[in-house]
Design an enzyme around this catalytic site. Structure first.
Site, mmCIF file in Angstrom:
data_model
loop_
_atom_site.group_PDB
_atom_site.id
_atom_site.type_symbol
_atom_site.label_atom_id
_atom_site.label_comp_id
_atom_site.label_asym_id
_atom_site.label_seq_id
_atom_site.Cartn_x
_atom_site.Cartn_y
_atom_site.Cartn_z
ATOM 1 N N GLU A 1 53.181 29.982 52.410
ATOM 2 C CA GLU A 1 52.148 30.735 53.109
ATOM 3 C C GLU A 1 52.382 32.233 53.000
ATOM 4 O O GLU A 1 51.421 33.018 52.913
ATOM 5 C CB GLU A 1 52.097 30.302 54.579
ATOM 6 C CG GLU A 1 51.759 28.838 54.790
ATOM 7 C CD GLU A 1 50.392 28.465 54.230
ATOM 8 O OE1 GLU A 1 49.495 29.331 54.226
ATOM 9 O OE2 GLU A 1 50.235 27.317 53.797
ATOM 10 N N ASP B 1 49.832 34.887 51.529
ATOM 11 C CA ASP B 1 49.383 36.046 52.304
ATOM 12 C C ASP B 1 49.529 37.331 51.497
ATOM 13 O O ASP B 1 48.603 38.149 51.425
ATOM 14 C CB ASP B 1 50.201 36.177 53.596
ATOM 15 C CG ASP B 1 49.712 35.253 54.707
ATOM 16 O OD1 ASP B 1 48.609 34.695 54.571
ATOM 17 O OD2 ASP B 1 50.445 35.088 55.694
ATOM 18 N N GLU C 1 43.969 31.587 49.371
ATOM 19 C CA GLU C 1 43.813 30.231 48.836
ATOM 20 C C GLU C 1 44.002 30.196 47.325
ATOM 21 O O GLU C 1 44.590 29.263 46.782
ATOM 22 C CB GLU C 1 42.456 29.661 49.238
ATOM 23 C CG GLU C 1 42.215 29.558 50.736
ATOM 24 C CD GLU C 1 43.314 28.812 51.487
ATOM 25 O OE1 GLU C 1 44.011 27.982 50.886
ATOM 26 O OE2 GLU C 1 43.483 29.076 52.683
#
Length: 845
Positions: free
Chosen positions: A741, A745, A680
């Site tokens: 994303e 990651d 995040e």
């Protein structure tokens, strides 16, 4: 990922069995999730990013077909049902016996050491960081024994309940027959995936789904309690659940509530022989669909922060979504590949029409109904051609087009825009909307083309389509006949084999319409304050870790580094629950204008909720943007980043085993939850988050040279993931759609590992896990990360994910990340150019 239809933010995972369509995730909100598909099969996907929209980003490089190891899958499938039941039970007892034996032996050895004054050194089986050189021999006499060496003390084994619980999770998940350097996903998850078949009422299942189901079951118990709370809003949450579960009432009412809605909408031409186009008014129909049922069709609108001045809220208008969900345009346009899916869609529409026709003794003939259905699907196929693909919507600046309502008349003159907003907003806000009212338009060209399509389409088709979208959204509030129809549809779309028990959907409803109240119920019963404190500490350490990565990189200039670090340090933390959760008076004030009674039908409750939620959102136009708002239920298993708020949110629902516990060793917590926190944080610096500054404003804070260097590294990620081919399909991962994303990651795991190493340096090495003492804690860190993504999905759902979801398949969230980490290869002693240690690595952060 982005939250739909309201504003913007990113996350880890789905809400579960999906909230009603009117509770929309904002179009820029990022979630770290496996796949989030709502009732319509709509993955909640993102939009916006710098000028990185080149169509060639995924071209040319050869595909990489990655097939996870099979382990003992073929042998297992040949076993009988009884053998499949007994063998895992026997294995579990055997492993627990080993753990107990190891503890007993360790205790005996220590006693022996204490009595004899000697040291015993046991070498871990797979710890590549431990020396394997033979111990130096010792000399002795007939009367004394004297060691001539300083032998290394053996590694201590942790036997606390937290260590035993974590070890049990991993022991029941790992397939240690597989080389971790060849397929780490199978190594960490092979046994879990074999022993956890996908339940018939789901299209995918994994450790994330396991945690989600656990929270849902806990909520069910709490919502079914026959108690009256001091809190009015908590009582409304329980009343909502009970109304949803009242099958007797639903069976008695049948389709009467929906039929009343159809009358209010001017009747559905598909079923009404007397429908007259002379009475058709598109604006009026769109007003009723949005105001009373929260259904957007040709366009969507929402209220959120002005992206270039996040101190204030403003009005947004963006492209509409299709009935099969955003990102679903390929289903309509590839008639060869998705013919069966569209046939299932047609059958679903026809099935709903048949139930309504039968319940109300309508006489329109089947041929005419079929002709109208054909025209609806033909129109929607033309609609699909206009929709801008999600991987082309990553440039937030391109979608920031500040205009006034008067300009919307030029783009789509078929709608009376001032009248539209005045009639869907609260009556006391009519003054707010006029030709000069400010609006930010997302897709200018789409609005123009949609207007042209409306212009050439017969009004009967338009009415049929708009009302179909309302019907589709509302049949979920009716009796189980519609559940059966939807199940037949989902079986084709996702592979789901049967309808979930009703309580699963009903337990989720209070979290969507009364999120703070449902969260309060959950937190009071299932969240420990110590876990909140532990998570806050981890966030501090992860933020420091990101700062160090920025300082150490060689591709950013010093000024840009300073701004990046300032942004990271400015992030707002939302952990566990909002403070209002613990203050019942303040909690009830949040819902003082919502009146839900136990006497209300489920359909009535949902209509009331729709009107209340819309009114609440419109009133934000008169208030400053609240960057500290904790606007999701604490009972959600997910995590979020919002670029406009520059905030990270971790609800209580995700702060639980097997991902996190204050009782777990740090290696376990940092490998799983630490990677989520890092994920995040890194969203603030992915291809989209990097467009916003520390205050959440859409502003380029990069130097030209640093932005070019970032772009080069970002493209490496796009190409790497774009070359992965999903097992059992011919589809490649959409590296362009998933890049945000994937960057998150990769950065998240790296930050978590650095933070864990710093913890060990400051506090010393932790004891090892029982039954897994042959693995170093650093090796366990990576097992814990991979364990977060254990799971699998039906072939149809895997195809749907590749087409529509901005998150890569689980296997690549593990393999892709670890392939880019030299630290992983070193710790597992992977040979050069092994499958999980390729020579070429992509590193952004």
């Amino acid at each position: 990922m982005r939250k739909r239809n309201v504003s913007k933010s990113s996350s880890v995972m789905p809400f579960g069995n999906d909230p009603p369509d009117y509770v929309h995730l904002r179009s820029n909100e990022s979630q770290m999730q496996l796949i989030a598909i709502n009732e319509n099969g709509d993955p909640q996907t993102p939009s916006g990013s710098p000028c990185f929209n080149s169509s060639s980003a995924r071209d040319d490089p050869p595909a990489v077909l990655f097939i996870p190891g099979k382990g003992t899958a073929r042998w297992w499938k040949s076993r009988t049902t009884l053998e499949r039941f007994l063998l895992p039970a026997f294995l579990l007892l055997f492993l627990l016996s080993i753990v107990l034996l190891a503890v007993i032996i360790n205790s005996d050895r220590r006693r022996e050491v204490k009595e004899q004054g000697t040291q015993v050194d046991f070498l871990p089986l797979m710890d590549q960081s431990t020396s394997t050189e033979p111990a130096t021999t010792s000399t002795s006499t007939s009367t004394t024994t004297t060691s001539t060496t300083t032998e290394k003390p053996k590694d201590e084994i942790c036997t606390t309940p937290g260590c035993v619980m974590a070890a049990n999770h991993f022991l029941n998940a790992m397939n240690t027959t597989v080389d971790p350097c060849t397929d780490f996903f199978e190594f960490a998850c092979g046994q879990w995936n074999e022993q956890h078949p996908i339940p018939d009422d789901m299209f995918s299942y994994g450790t994330f789904a396991y945690a989600r189901e656990q929270v849902r079951q806990q909520l069910r118990v709490l919502l079914e309690q026959a108690i009256v709370s001091e809190s009015r809003s908590i009582n409304m949450a329980r009343d909502t659940y009970k109304s949803c579960m009242n099958k007797t009432e639903l069976d008695e009412l049948k389709t009467e509530p929906l039929f009343e809605s159809l009358k209010d909408l001017g009747n559905w031409p598909l079923l009404d022989e007397s429908w007259d186009k002379k009475n058709f008014n598109l604006t009026d129909l769109l007003i009723k669909a949005r105001r009373d049922y929260a259904v957007d069709v040709f366009f969507q609108h929402y209220v959120y922060a002005d992206s270039k001045n996040t101190s204030r809220n403003t009005l947004f208008v963006d492209q509409g979504s299709l009935a099969l969900g955003r990102g679903s345009k390929d289903y309509y346009l590839n008639g060869t590949l998705f013919a069966s899916h569209m046939a299932a869609y047609r059958k679903y529409l026809r099935g709903i029409a048949n139930v309504l026709k039968s319940d109300h003794n309508l006489t329109r003939n089947d041929q005419s109904i079929n002709e109208d259905i054909t025209k609806i699907i033909e129109f929607e196929t033309e609609f699909a051609k206009l929709v801008v693909a999600e991987d082309e919507r990553r440039n937030s600046t391109r979608q920031y087009n500040k205009r006034t309502l008067s300009s919307l008349y030029e783009l789509m003159p078929h709608v009376d825009w001032v009248d539209f907003f005045r009639k869907i907003a609260p009556s006391d806000m009519i003054y707010f909307f006029n030709n000069d009212t400010e609006v930010i338009i997302g897709e200018i060209e789409f609005m123009q083309k949609m207007s042209q399509l409306i212009e050439k389409t017969d009004s009967r088709v338009l009415a049929n389509y708009v009302i179909w979208r309302v019907v589709q959204s509302n049949v979920r509030y009716l009796d189980e006949r519609f559940d059966d129809l939807k199940q037949d549809f989902l079986k084709v779309m996702t592979g789901q084999q049967q309808t979930p028990p009703r309580w699963k959907d009903c337990a989720q409803v209070p979290s969507t319409i009364l999120p703070l109240a449902a969260g309060a119920i959950y937190v009071q019963a299932h969240f420990e304050e110590n876990d909140r404190h532990e998570a806050l500490q981890m966030i501090t350490h992860l933020r420091n870790s990101f700062t160090e990565l920025v300082k150490q990189n060689d591709w950013m200039d010093e000024k840009t580094k300073e701004v990046a670090i300032e942004k990271a340090n400015s992030m707002i933390n939302n952990i566990g629950y909002p403070d209002v959760t613990k203050n019942l008076k303040e909690l009830d004030e949040q819902y003082e204008e919502l009146d839900i009674s136990v006497k209300d039908t489920y359909y009535e409750i949902m209509k009331k909720s729709v009107i209340w939620i819309q009114s609440k959102d419109f009133r934000k136009l008169t208030k400053p943007f609240d960057k500290h708002e904790f606007d999701v239920s604490s009972a959600v298993v997910n995590a979020f980043y919002s670029p406009e708020k520059n905030s990270i949110t971790f609800p209580a629902g995700i702060l639980q085993p097997p991902f996190f516990s204050g009782k777990f060793p740090k290696a376990v917590n940092y490998g799983a939850m630490g990677a989520v926190i890092g994920h995040e944080i890194t969203h603030g610096f992915d291809d989209q988050g990097s467009q916003y500054d520390k205050d959440g404003n859409l502003h380029n804070w990069w130097s030209d040279s640093s932005l070019q260097a970032f772009d080069k590294r970002r493209r490496c990620i796009v190409e790497q993931y774009g070359n992965y081919t999903v097992p059992k399909t011919s589809f490649k991962v959409n590296g362009k759609l998933t890049q945000g994303e994937n960057i998150a990651d990769n950065g998240g795991v790296k930050e978590a590992f650095e933070a864990y190493k710093k913890y060990v340096a400051e506090n010393g090495e932790e004891p090892r896990l029982p039954g897994l003492q042959q693995y170093s804690n650093e090796q366990i860190f990576f097992v814990s990360y991979a364990h977060f993504w254990c799971g699998k999905k039906k072939d149809a759902a895997a195809m749907q994910q590749v087409l529509t979801d901005e998150h890569s398949p689980e296997v690549f969230r593990v393999i892709g990340v670890l392939s880019n980490m030299p630290e992983f290869a070193k710790i597992y002693n992977c040979p050069k150019n092994a499958p999980v240690n390729p020579d070429h690595k992509c590193i952004v952060w």
